[in-house]
Design a protein around this motif. Structure first.
Motif, mmCIF file in Angstrom:
data_model
loop_
_atom_site.group_PDB
_atom_site.id
_atom_site.type_symbol
_atom_site.label_atom_id
_atom_site.label_comp_id
_atom_site.label_asym_id
_atom_site.label_seq_id
_atom_site.Cartn_x
_atom_site.Cartn_y
_atom_site.Cartn_z
ATOM 1 N N PRO A 214 0.746 -0.715 -0.064
ATOM 2 C CA PRO A 214 -0.715 0.203 0.184
ATOM 3 C C PRO A 214 1.069 1.192 0.167
ATOM 4 O O PRO A 214 0.696 2.103 -0.318
ATOM 5 C CB PRO A 214 -0.764 -0.082 1.390
ATOM 6 C CG PRO A 214 0.392 -1.132 2.188
ATOM 7 C CD PRO A 214 0.767 -1.539 1.634
ATOM 8 N N TRP A 215 1.840 1.251 0.466
ATOM 9 C CA TRP A 215 3.052 1.898 0.796
ATOM 10 C C TRP A 215 3.060 3.125 -0.596
ATOM 11 O O TRP A 215 2.727 4.999 -0.913
ATOM 12 C CB TRP A 215 4.481 2.423 1.398
ATOM 13 C CG TRP A 215 3.793 1.765 2.443
ATOM 14 C CD1 TRP A 215 3.877 0.600 3.250
ATOM 15 C CD2 TRP A 215 3.690 2.850 3.938
ATOM 16 N NE1 TRP A 215 3.611 0.860 4.625
ATOM 17 C CE2 TRP A 215 3.099 2.159 5.063
ATOM 18 C CE3 TRP A 215 3.426 4.522 3.961
ATOM 19 C CZ2 TRP A 215 3.437 3.124 5.874
ATOM 20 C CZ3 TRP A 215 2.890 4.634 4.730
ATOM 21 C CH2 TRP A 215 2.799 4.075 5.907
ATOM 22 N N PRO A 216 3.120 2.833 -1.744
ATOM 23 C CA PRO A 216 3.473 3.349 -2.621
ATOM 24 C C PRO A 216 2.878 4.467 -2.993
ATOM 25 O O PRO A 216 2.510 5.719 -3.584
ATOM 26 C CB PRO A 216 4.014 2.803 -4.250
ATOM 27 C CG PRO A 216 4.572 1.712 -3.349
ATOM 28 C CD PRO A 216 4.291 1.388 -2.056
ATOM 29 N N GLY A 217 1.379 3.882 -3.187
ATOM 30 C CA GLY A 217 0.281 4.800 -3.383
ATOM 31 C C GLY A 217 -0.421 5.455 -2.396
ATOM 32 O O GLY A 217 -0.709 7.153 -3.145
ATOM 33 N N ARG A 218 -0.004 5.314 -1.323
ATOM 34 C CA ARG A 218 0.279 6.386 0.354
ATOM 35 C C ARG A 218 0.858 7.147 -0.163
ATOM 36 O O ARG A 218 0.609 8.265 -0.028
ATOM 37 C CB ARG A 218 0.171 5.485 0.984
ATOM 38 C CG ARG A 218 -1.109 4.445 1.610
ATOM 39 C CD ARG A 218 -0.989 3.940 2.661
ATOM 40 N NE ARG A 218 -1.914 3.185 3.335
ATOM 41 C CZ ARG A 218 -2.183 2.465 4.356
ATOM 42 N NH1 ARG A 218 -0.720 2.098 4.316
ATOM 43 N NH2 ARG A 218 -2.986 1.247 4.538
ATOM 44 N N ILE A 219 2.470 7.322 -0.734
ATOM 45 C CA ILE A 219 2.952 8.571 -0.757
ATOM 46 C C ILE A 219 2.799 9.238 -1.964
ATOM 47 O O ILE A 219 2.514 10.202 -1.862
ATOM 48 C CB ILE A 219 4.806 7.800 -0.800
ATOM 49 C CG1 ILE A 219 4.924 6.627 0.514
ATOM 50 C CG2 ILE A 219 4.894 8.512 -1.263
ATOM 51 C CD1 ILE A 219 6.521 6.340 0.227
ATOM 52 N N LEU A 220 2.717 8.467 -3.057
ATOM 53 C CA LEU A 220 2.013 9.526 -4.009
ATOM 54 C C LEU A 220 0.977 9.666 -3.544
ATOM 55 O O LEU A 220 0.348 11.293 -4.000
ATOM 56 C CB LEU A 220 2.231 8.748 -5.430
ATOM 57 C CG LEU A 220 2.811 7.513 -6.252
ATOM 58 C CD1 LEU A 220 2.205 7.194 -7.362
ATOM 59 C CD2 LEU A 220 4.103 9.226 -6.846
ATOM 60 N N ALA A 221 -0.291 9.637 -3.068
ATOM 61 C CA ALA A 221 -1.113 10.023 -3.025
ATOM 62 C C ALA A 221 -1.192 11.687 -2.326
ATOM 63 O O ALA A 221 -1.452 12.860 -1.913
ATOM 64 C CB ALA A 221 -2.484 9.742 -2.390
#
Length: 348
Positions: A214-221
């Motif tokens: 989940p972290w790549p998406g959370r960082i981008l968001a």
């Protein structure tokens, strides 16, 4: 066949909504002296910064689909199917729009207007939102040779090309306008559209790395939210009034962050999930192109025929009302148009 990726439908629907809001705003700003409306101008500029990612996202969706290495596209197929679709849309919608514009200008109808409208479409002089169809038509025509080149270029060369396009068509024009320096090498902004199109290819090739947890998406968001907040503050509190659209460097960055976040949200179908049957997002995405084609009709009726705009009322209420009203009317009209079988099959 590649499994349908749900995030593309969601991104397409979100971008369509953003386009409607964008034209709700620019339809006023392009025809009104905003001097007497300083507060409303700040709201409009902030809104534009927050929604101009819509066209870049549309272009990246196209690049993601058409430039993907596993996608085999022949030039004849591109002409027969995709280019034909754009040409039919240009004439079936662009010619009536050009006629309407002439009628509203001259306050009458002349038989010769129909032929003049055809010539206007050939010259790219129909309603302003139709420019995107000309752009897509060009991108479709260059897709087969571009795919051939991308398949043979080292990935480092592709990233180098993207860096050159971003610098030449985004960063340098922005710096030139920011500092008022005509001596800075600044090229026209049209090249940024090829940048976005090729970005779609890069996401198609490397997008899987964004789905590892989940972290790549959370960082981008999170980065997208911070960037959007900063852009809005620069307009409302900082007084930044320069009007730049799709090649604004911060719009470029915001578009990439949002599309990357969208890619990261894609999930494999759950075990036992029932195949078949369209989801809400698929059904909504099917209406997107039709909504794009017809939504200015309702804005022009309000702005040019009845002379009512969001500036006619308190902006905090009027802008959402105009946007939602236009979106709902356009969705209803798109649903009706798609009931016409030839239109649905060959155009929409």
């Amino acid at each position: 066949m590649k499994e349908r990726e749900a995030f593309l439908d969601k991104m397409r629907v979100a971008a369509t909504c953003a386009v409607v809001l964008l034209h709700t705003v620019t339809g006023v700003m392009d025809t009104t002296d905003m001097g007497p409306y300083p507060a409303e101008q700040k709201v409009f500029l902030a809104a534009m910064d927050l929604i101009c990612w819509c066209v870049p996202v549309f272009l990246m969706i196209s690049g993601y689909l058409f430039l993907a290495p596993e996608k085999n596209i022949r030039f004849s197929d591109m002409l027969r199917k995709h280019c034909r679709r754009m040409m039919l849309a240009l004439f079936l919608f662009g010619v009536p729009y050009a006629c309407l514009e002439q009628m509203m200008t001259e306050r009458c109808f002349r038989p010769g207007m129909a032929w003049e409208a055809v010539l206007m479409v050939l010259r790219g002089e129909s309603w302003s939102h139709m420019w995107y169809l000309y752009l897509i038509l060009v991108l479709y025509l260059v897709t087969p040779p571009l795919k051939w080149a991308l398949a043979r270029l080292p990935m480092g060369a592709v990233y180098g090309l993207e860096a050159a396009l971003a610098s030449a068509f985004s960063l340098l024009p922005y710096l030139s306008r920011l500092f008022g320096r005509a001596d800075i090498a600044a090229l026209p902004d049209w090249g940024i559209y090829f940048f976005y199109y090729i970005c779609g290819y890069l996401f198609a090739v490397h997008g899987r790395c964004l789905r590892k947890g989940p972290w790549p998406g959370r960082i981008l968001a999170g980065l997208a939210a911070l960037l959007a907040a900063g852009m809005a503050l620069s307009r409302t509190a900082g007084g930044f009034a320069m009007r730049i659209a799709y090649n604004y460097p911060f719009i470029v960055l915001l578009s990439l962050l949002l599309f990357g976040w969208g890619v990261s949200t894609e999930q494999k179908p759950r075990k036992g999930q029932r195949p078949g049957g369209l989801s809400f997002w698929e059904r909504a995405a099917e209406l997107s192109f039709s909504v794009y084609l017809i939504h200015p009709v309702f804005l022009n009726i309000a702005y040019k025929l009845f002379h009512v705009t969001p500036l006619s009322f308190p902006i905090g209420v009027s802008l959402p009302v105009f946007f939602l009203g236009t979106l709902l009317l356009s969705a209803a009209g798109a649903w009706v148009l798609r009931k016409i079988a030839p239109l649905r099959k060959y155009v929409l």
